[in-house]
Design an enzyme around this catalytic site. Structure first.
Site, mmCIF file in Angstrom:
data_model
loop_
_atom_site.group_PDB
_atom_site.id
_atom_site.type_symbol
_atom_site.label_atom_id
_atom_site.label_comp_id
_atom_site.label_asym_id
_atom_site.label_seq_id
_atom_site.Cartn_x
_atom_site.Cartn_y
_atom_site.Cartn_z
ATOM 1 N N ASN A 90 28.431 -34.651 16.783
ATOM 2 C CA ASN A 90 29.147 -34.424 15.535
ATOM 3 C C ASN A 90 30.429 -33.640 15.810
ATOM 4 O O ASN A 90 30.702 -33.239 16.933
ATOM 5 C CB ASN A 90 28.241 -33.706 14.531
ATOM 6 C CG ASN A 90 28.543 -34.098 13.099
ATOM 7 O OD1 ASN A 90 29.664 -34.437 12.752
ATOM 8 N ND2 ASN A 90 27.517 -34.042 12.256
ATOM 9 N N HIS A 120 30.370 -15.701 34.890
ATOM 10 C CA HIS A 120 31.091 -14.867 35.845
ATOM 11 C C HIS A 120 30.110 -13.902 36.496
ATOM 12 O O HIS A 120 29.077 -13.566 35.909
ATOM 13 C CB HIS A 120 32.197 -14.071 35.148
ATOM 14 C CG HIS A 120 33.321 -14.912 34.666
ATOM 15 N ND1 HIS A 120 34.425 -15.175 35.418
ATOM 16 C CD2 HIS A 120 33.489 -15.579 33.503
ATOM 17 C CE1 HIS A 120 35.244 -15.956 34.747
ATOM 18 N NE2 HIS A 120 34.696 -16.217 33.567
ATOM 19 N N ALA A 163 19.869 -24.662 13.807
ATOM 20 C CA ALA A 163 21.271 -24.320 13.617
ATOM 21 C C ALA A 163 21.496 -22.846 13.934
ATOM 22 O O ALA A 163 20.690 -21.989 13.565
ATOM 23 C CB ALA A 163 21.695 -24.625 12.181
#
Length: 193
Positions: A90, A120, A163
């Site tokens: 999406n 990192h 979500a």
């Protein structure tokens, strides 16, 4: 080092130190190429077939015609994404793919999902070095809008990422995870599959 050698070097998961000017020059060329393709993708209308062609150019592999993406889409490398059949992305997805992103058949990825494959070093001596760890997403996975998948994570087949979740560790098959950091919520029953 030639560009094809560099891409293979990256696909092997090698770290890149900030001080390595040769590798950074090649990395910058890859990034600019990915920017050129994604700017074409994102800044004008394209048919589904044209989007498949642009993703094939971006990844350097043939993307199945069943693939669907609603732009915009962002990536900083592009050459280490593997997309299965019937995959849907999406709008607003952002992939940091130098470490490798594999997306299994039938997977749906919601709006504004971020997938990262680099980190990192924590000590100051390696803080300017990027370390790669692949993300593997199984078949028929659903990743909800705004989720973030961090380096080294594998998401098992049929799982659901809620979500807004931040996935920091592997997700077993047939599982629902949610939260920050994402935690196991429940199993998906056979009748739900």
């Amino acid at each position: 080092m030639e560009m094809n050698e560099f891409i293979e070097f990256c696909k092997q998961g090698n770290p890149i130190a900030g001080e390595d000017t040769e590798l950074h020059t090649l990395l910058t060329r890859c990034s600019y190429d990915a920017q050129r393709i994604t700017m074409t993708l994102n800044n004008t209308y394209h048919s589904r077939e044209q989007i498949v062609d642009l993703f094939s150019e971006l990844t350097g592999t043939t993307v199945d015609p069943s693939f669907m993406c609603f732009p915009p889409f962002y990536t900083d490398f592009g050459k280490h994404i593997t997309i299965g059949k019937h995959v849907f992305l999406n709008t607003g997805c952002s992939f940091q793919d130098r470490g490798g992103i594999t997306i299994g058949d039938g997977t749906m990825i919601g709006m504004n999902v971020t997938i990262a494959t680099l980190n990192h070093g924590l000590p100051l001596a390696t803080r300017n070095t990027t370390f790669a760890a692949p993300v593997v997403i199984g078949e028929q996975v659903w990743i909800g809008s705004g989720a973030t998948i961090l380096p080294g994570v594998t998401i098992g087949d049929h799982s659901v990422v809620a979500a807004g979740a931040v996935v920091t560790k592997d997700v077993p098959p047939d599982s629902v995870v949610a939260g920050v950091p994402a935690k196991f919520m429940r199993s998906i029953d056979e009748e739900e599959l």
